[in-house]
Enzyme design. Structure first.
Site, PDB file in Angstrom:
ATOM      1  N   TYR A  34       0.981  -1.099  -0.124  1.00 59.38           N
ATOM      2  CA  TYR A  34      -0.016   0.139  -0.190  1.00 59.38           C
ATOM      3  C   TYR A  34       0.679   1.314  -0.084  1.00 59.38           C
ATOM      4  O   TYR A  34       2.159   1.269   0.336  1.00 59.38           O
ATOM      5  CB  TYR A  34      -0.788   0.015   1.154  1.00 59.38           C
ATOM      6  CG  TYR A  34      -0.279   0.439   2.566  1.00 59.38           C
ATOM      7  CD1 TYR A  34       0.371  -0.617   3.270  1.00 59.38           C
ATOM      8  CD2 TYR A  34      -0.622   1.466   3.058  1.00 59.38           C
ATOM      9  CE1 TYR A  34       1.223  -0.176   4.392  1.00 59.38           C
ATOM     10  CE2 TYR A  34       0.113   1.891   4.585  1.00 59.38           C
ATOM     11  CZ  TYR A  34       0.886   0.985   5.117  1.00 59.38           C
ATOM     12  OH  TYR A  34       1.334   1.206   6.255  1.00 59.38           O
ATOM     13  N   LYS A  90       6.425  -1.950   1.899  1.00 60.71           N
ATOM     14  CA  LYS A  90       5.583  -1.334   2.719  1.00 60.71           C
ATOM     15  C   LYS A  90       4.265  -2.409   2.329  1.00 60.71           C
ATOM     16  O   LYS A  90       3.165  -2.150   1.577  1.00 60.71           O
ATOM     17  CB  LYS A  90       5.127   0.114   1.998  1.00 60.71           C
ATOM     18  CG  LYS A  90       4.126   0.945   2.760  1.00 60.71           C
ATOM     19  CD  LYS A  90       4.222   2.374   2.463  1.00 60.71           C
ATOM     20  CE  LYS A  90       3.404   3.139   3.212  1.00 60.71           C
ATOM     21  NZ  LYS A  90       3.435   3.211   4.716  1.00 60.71           N
ATOM     22  N   GLU A 102      11.853   2.292  14.546  1.00 59.24           N
ATOM     23  CA  GLU A 102      10.963   3.387  13.844  1.00 59.24           C
ATOM     24  C   GLU A 102       9.611   3.396  14.681  1.00 59.24           C
ATOM     25  O   GLU A 102       9.558   2.536  15.384  1.00 59.24           O
ATOM     26  CB  GLU A 102      10.844   3.123  12.296  1.00 59.24           C
ATOM     27  CG  GLU A 102      10.157   1.956  11.971  1.00 59.24           C
ATOM     28  CD  GLU A 102      10.039   1.587  10.464  1.00 59.24           C
ATOM     29  OE1 GLU A 102       9.654   2.774   9.824  1.00 59.24           O
ATOM     30  OE2 GLU A 102      10.010   0.463  10.016  1.00 59.24           O
ATOM     31  N   LEU A 123      11.009   1.378   7.337  1.00 55.01           N
ATOM     32  CA  LEU A 123      10.474   1.721   5.974  1.00 55.01           C
ATOM     33  C   LEU A 123      11.270   2.908   5.517  1.00 55.01           C
ATOM     34  O   LEU A 123      11.522   3.965   6.522  1.00 55.01           O
ATOM     35  CB  LEU A 123       9.204   2.085   6.073  1.00 55.01           C
ATOM     36  CG  LEU A 123       8.320   2.237   4.622  1.00 55.01           C
ATOM     37  CD1 LEU A 123       8.061   1.256   3.729  1.00 55.01           C
ATOM     38  CD2 LEU A 123       7.124   3.043   5.055  1.00 55.01           C
TER      39      LEU A 123
HETATM   40  N1  PDD Z   1       2.889   4.989   7.205  1.00 53.40           N
HETATM   41  N2  PDD Z   1       7.553   3.633   8.879  1.00 53.40           N
HETATM   42  C1  PDD Z   1       6.415   3.067   8.787  1.00 53.40           C
HETATM   43  C2  PDD Z   1       6.427   1.750   9.581  1.00 53.40           C
HETATM   44  C3  PDD Z   1       5.124   3.635   8.148  1.00 53.40           C
HETATM   45  O1  PDD Z   1       4.299   2.963   8.099  1.00 53.40           O
HETATM   46  C4  PDD Z   1       5.239   4.748   7.622  1.00 53.40           C
HETATM   47  C5  PDD Z   1       4.252   5.410   6.923  1.00 53.40           C
HETATM   48  C6  PDD Z   1       6.353   5.706   7.702  1.00 53.40           C
HETATM   49  C7  PDD Z   1       6.477   6.889   6.926  1.00 53.40           C
HETATM   50  O2  PDD Z   1       6.593   6.816   5.483  1.00 53.40           O
HETATM   51  P1  PDD Z   1       6.211   8.070   4.728  1.00 53.40           P
HETATM   52  O3  PDD Z   1       7.069   9.011   5.137  1.00 53.40           O
HETATM   53  O4  PDD Z   1       6.557   7.580   3.076  1.00 53.40           O
HETATM   54  O5  PDD Z   1       4.604   8.037   4.680  1.00 53.40           O
HETATM   55  C8  PDD Z   1       7.496   4.966   8.172  1.00 53.40           C
HETATM   56  C9  PDD Z   1       1.675   5.622   6.723  1.00 53.40           C
HETATM   57  C10 PDD Z   1       1.490   7.005   6.536  1.00 53.40           C
HETATM   58  C11 PDD Z   1       0.472   4.712   7.184  1.00 53.40           C
HETATM   59  O6  PDD Z   1       0.549   3.455   7.413  1.00 53.40           O
HETATM   60  O7  PDD Z   1      -0.568   5.203   7.509  1.00 53.40           O
END
Ligand code: PDD
Length: 285
Positions: free
Chosen positions: A33, A147, A179, A204
């Site tokens: 996703y 992801k 993270e 991620l």
């Molecule tokens: N989550 N680390 C994890 C485990 C994440 O699920 C996310 C993003 C990030 C940040 O990545 P980015 O800057 O590309 O959004 C880091 C999304 C927002 C979610 O699951 O809703």
């Protein structure tokens, strides 16, 4: 509120938006996703999100349901049909529906689903107040660079935070922070250095993280991409998290340690402001 949801070529009322019970996303979490921010009715940093989507698909040998430009056209259509000016668009690709069997079936078509959520990204009250964090063990699999929709460990981490009266959780493995449950974790040291975990399969590769690091370097802030311990975070002068739905979000408490006098830190607030300026410029009329 009823939304228009995209499912495999159709724009449907949300109550009519359905996926097969044999979909491998449902049975095996065999899906990936992306979440892209929307400001001024337009996609923000979407190029990065769609590039990462293609990488996630490639790592799992999953067919892409459409080309990157076709996917972006559908995202824009879903945003338009829902009249979203500010919020996020979620998109999910799963390998498709097939009789339940573990190996990847051949000759099935991937499914593509998208929906929007209106949100206050700019005037998020949590950004003004700051967020509280607990640390939890990182119990996820080893390919966190992909992801995937296998988010149960993250859901458990968020629930543990909620049960503890905190906003979110940072995950810890081998004594160091990987993270946040749905974001990347940053600290600012006493010497003013910005520290965040280096890129590998352990975390991620956040799209927001990348832009924030670019902004910080441009501002002359010293950046170190390396692992840090919870103890180092307790001694930090500031901390924040980054994600597509929260941009740079101040952290004011980690476990029982209060940071930056319990208010969003100066550097964090500056970085959030600069990120929002960059994002707003990218969506200006
Ligand atoms: N989550 N680390 C994890 C485990 C994440 O699920 C996310 C993003 C990030 C940040 O990545 P980015 O800057 O590309 O959004 C880091 C999304 C927002 C979610 O699951 O809703």
């Amino acid at each position: 509120m009823t939304r228009i949801v995209y499912v495999n070529g159709e724009y449907l009322e949300e109550q009519d938006a359905k996926i097969s019970v044999f979909d491998r996303g449902f049975l095996f979490a065999d899906g990936v996703y992306e979440v892209s921010p929307v400001l001024n009715g337009k996609l923000v940093e979407n190029e990065g999100h769609l590039a990462r989507l293609q990488r996630s698909l490639g790592e799992l040998n999953m067919k892409s349901p459409a080309s990157t430009s076709e996917i972006e056209a559908i995202q824009n259509e879903v945003i338009k049909r829902n009249g979203v000016k500010e919020g996020i668009i979620y998109l999910q690709v799963s390998r498709g529906a097939a009789d339940r069997d573990f190996p990847f079936p051949t000759d099935i078509e991937p499914s593509l689903v998208m929906f929007t959520q209106q949100m206050n990204l700019l005037d998020n009250p949590k950004a003004a107040k700051g967020t509280t964090i607990i640390t939890v063990p990182d119990i996820r699999w080893q390919r966190r660079d992909i992801k995937t929709v296998a988010l149960l460990a993250q859901a458990m981490a968020k629930q543990a935070a909620k049960d503890a009266g905190a906003d979110d959780a940072w995950m810890v493995e081998d004594g160091v922070v990987t993270e946040g449950s749905s974001n990347n974790a940053f600290i600012v040291t006493q010497e003013g250095k910005l520290i965040t975990r280096d890129l590998s399969n352990k975390i991620l590769h956040g799209i927001t993280r990348r832009s924030i690091l670019e902004i910080a370097r441009r501002e002359g802030i010293e950046v170190e991409e390396r692992a840090f311990t919870p103890e180092e975070a307790y001694e930090a002068v500031e901390a924040f998290t980054t994600s597509a739905s929260t941009f740079a979000m101040p952290v004011i408490k980690i476990d029982d340690r209060i940071l930056s006098n319990g208010a969003p830190g100066e550097l964090t607030s500056k970085i959030r402001k600069l990120y929002i300026e960059m994002a707003m410029q990218s969506v200006a009329d």
